[in-house]
Design a protein around this motif. Structure first.
Motif, short mmCIF file in Angstrom:
data_model
loop_
_atom_site.label_atom_id
_atom_site.label_comp_id
_atom_site.label_asym_id
_atom_site.label_seq_id
_atom_site.Cartn_x
_atom_site.Cartn_y
_atom_site.Cartn_z
N SER A 1 0.83 -1.21 0.00
CA SER A 1 0.00 0.00 0.00
C SER A 1 0.87 1.27 0.00
O SER A 1 0.57 2.23 -0.70
N PHE A 2 1.98 1.24 0.73
CA PHE A 2 2.93 2.38 0.73
C PHE A 2 3.46 2.65 -0.68
O PHE A 2 3.65 3.81 -1.07
N LEU A 3 3.71 1.57 -1.42
CA LEU A 3 4.25 1.74 -2.78
C LEU A 3 3.12 1.90 -3.82
O LEU A 3 3.38 1.95 -5.01
N ARG A 4 1.91 1.98 -3.32
CA ARG A 4 0.71 2.14 -4.17
C ARG A 4 0.61 1.03 -5.21
O ARG A 4 0.32 1.25 -6.39
N LEU A 5 0.84 -0.19 -4.76
CA LEU A 5 0.73 -1.36 -5.63
C LEU A 5 -0.52 -2.13 -5.23
O LEU A 5 -0.94 -2.11 -4.07
N GLU A 6 -1.08 -2.82 -6.20
CA GLU A 6 -2.20 -3.69 -5.88
C GLU A 6 -1.73 -4.78 -4.93
O GLU A 6 -0.59 -5.25 -5.03
N SER A 7 -2.64 -5.20 -4.06
CA SER A 7 -2.27 -6.26 -3.14
C SER A 7 -2.09 -7.57 -3.92
O SER A 7 -2.96 -7.95 -4.70
N HIS A 8 -0.96 -8.19 -3.72
CA HIS A 8 -0.67 -9.40 -4.51
C HIS A 8 -0.02 -10.49 -3.64
O HIS A 8 -0.35 -11.66 -3.76
N ILE A 9 0.91 -10.08 -2.78
CA ILE A 9 1.64 -11.07 -1.98
C ILE A 9 0.73 -11.57 -0.86
O ILE A 9 0.07 -10.77 -0.18
N GLY A 10 0.67 -12.87 -0.69
CA GLY A 10 -0.21 -13.43 0.35
C GLY A 10 0.38 -14.67 0.99
O GLY A 10 1.53 -15.03 0.71
N ARG A 11 -0.43 -15.29 1.81
CA ARG A 11 0.05 -16.47 2.55
C ARG A 11 0.53 -17.58 1.62
O ARG A 11 1.43 -18.34 1.97
N HIS A 12 -0.11 -17.67 0.45
CA HIS A 12 0.29 -18.72 -0.49
C HIS A 12 1.76 -18.59 -0.92
O HIS A 12 2.34 -19.53 -1.45
N ASN A 13 2.37 -17.41 -0.70
CA ASN A 13 3.76 -17.20 -1.10
C ASN A 13 4.78 -17.66 -0.06
O ASN A 13 5.99 -17.51 -0.28
N PHE A 14 4.31 -18.19 1.06
CA PHE A 14 5.25 -18.55 2.13
C PHE A 14 4.96 -19.91 2.72
O PHE A 14 3.80 -20.34 2.78
N TYR A 15 6.02 -20.59 3.14
CA TYR A 15 5.85 -21.79 3.97
C TYR A 15 6.95 -21.75 5.01
O TYR A 15 8.04 -21.21 4.77
N PHE A 16 6.66 -22.29 6.18
CA PHE A 16 7.65 -22.27 7.25
C PHE A 16 8.56 -23.48 7.10
O PHE A 16 8.10 -24.60 7.03
N ASN A 17 9.87 -23.22 7.02
CA ASN A 17 10.84 -24.29 6.90
C ASN A 17 11.40 -24.60 8.29
O ASN A 17 12.16 -23.81 8.86
N HIS A 18 11.01 -25.74 8.85
CA HIS A 18 11.37 -26.05 10.24
C HIS A 18 12.86 -26.28 10.41
O HIS A 18 13.42 -26.02 11.47
N THR A 19 13.53 -26.77 9.37
CA THR A 19 14.98 -26.98 9.47
C THR A 19 15.68 -25.63 9.57
O THR A 19 16.56 -25.42 10.40
N LYS A 20 15.26 -24.70 8.73
CA LYS A 20 15.90 -23.38 8.76
C LYS A 20 15.39 -22.53 9.92
O LYS A 20 16.10 -21.70 10.45
#
Ligand code: A3P
Length: 327
Positions: free
Chosen positions: A252-271
């Protein structure tokens, strides 16, 4: 990641290299790389490879804006070009130089709880020092005394000779040089506790990992040049724990449409950290991001927390936001 490789999205027809419209100016060890890579998940964002260090290194700055532009990735019209160079935050000349390039640029300052940041900084300096050969002499003096730092060292912020990188708090008469440090290899043989606290029990404010964490002493310079609304303070601790809300704020600060969401991340337990997922691939940051921190005595941590509480309040006042760091 291999940050030196050119971006995969490079050079379609109708693309050109643009000066950045947004810059991650710091703070070192607060998640600047994670932030840039996460933002790159957005189709409207293009990122520069590596760290460009145009505004903080006189030898680069003297090459001019065309040199800088050529370091930028190809982008389509309407895309936002971003670069990150964390030492911009602490280099006095940088705000005015960026303003001279583009007075309406947007700036991202990512911060983390300052004691954790200082320990992370120490861990990086130590890891770089242990991967370079030892100096011929093992004798060294106290960390606040001033043999000059080795500017060729990979982990010290690069500064050229006429860029003294000293700063002065508007509220104090003490000027601290970020350069006047012992050779880093010698320093890093010592524990964080020894380097952060002097033998008389006082905090070693001139130790670089401590000095950088006194955020208000650097931040005020940015606010002398830029309007507050041009700067977004990103919470680096929250970016680790739950990246999406911070990224939404940035979209929103960069005036971009919302696009990045939870689907873009997974928790890596090893890391022990979130990794990224896009249509084409899954990526974690490299091993040097998310290092194991050395043991620091609880007494030193609480002493530093007390020391930083006043500085943190000054930072909150300056930016008009309370980041809620423990005291
Ligand atoms: P530590 O290595 O101390 O944990 P920078 O890129 O500015 O050098 O910051 C490095 C820090 O980014 C790391 O510090 C780590 O805590 C943080 N970080 C934030 N999100 C991360 C992620 N998803 N993966 C790895 N590190 C991340």
């Amino acid at each position: 990641y291999n940050t030196a490789s050119p971006p995969a999205k490079a050079h379609f027809p109708k693309t050109s290299r643009q000066l950045p419209q947004a810059i991650i100016v710091g703070v070192r060890k607060c998640g600047t790389r994670a932030l840039l890579e996460m933002l790159f998940l957005h189709p409207q964002i293009q990122k520069a490879a590596g760290e460009v260090h145009f505004f903080d290194r006189d030898d680069n700055y003297s090459k001019g804006l065309e040199w800088y532009r050529k370091k930028m990735p190809y982008s389509f019209k309407g895309q936002v070009t971003i670069e990150k160079s964390p030492s911009y935050f602490v280099t006095p000349e940088v705000p005015e130089r960026i303003f001279a390039m583009n007075a309406s640029v947007r700036l991202l300052v990512i911060v983390r709880e300052p004691v954790t940041r200082a320990i992370s900084d120490y861990a990086q300096l130590r890891s770089h020092a242990s991967s370079t050969p030892s100096p011929p002499t093992s004798s060294f003096s106290s960390s606040s005394s001033s043999s000059s730092s080795s500017s060729s060292s990979p982990s010290m912020s690069p500064v050229s000779s006429n860029n003294v990188n000293s700063f002065q708090s508007p509220n104090s008469s003490t000027s601290t040089s970020l350069q006047q440090q012992q050779p880093q290899q010698q320093q890093q043989q010592r524990s964080f506790d020894e380097l952060a606290i002097r033998s008389d029990g006082t905090i070693n404010e001139s130790y670089r990992p401590i000095a950088i964490s006194i955020y208000h002493m650097h931040m005020y310079r940015w606010l002398e040049v830029f309007e507050r609304r041009q700067i977004l303070i990103v919470n680096g601790d929250q970016l680790i724990d739950d990246p999406v809300p911070q990224l939404k704020r940035i979209e929103s600060f960069l005036r971009l449409e919302s696009h990045i969401g939870r689907h873009n991340f997974y928790f890596n337990h090893t890391k022990g950290f979130y990794c990224m997922r896009s249509d084409s691939e899954e990526k974690c940051l490299k091993e040097s991001k998310g290092r194991r921190h050395p043991r620091v005595s609880p007494m030193v941590v609480s002493k530093l927390r007390r020391f930083f509480s006043e500085h943190n309040r000054k930072f909150y006042d300056l930016v008009g936001e309370d980041l809620g760091w423990p005291e």
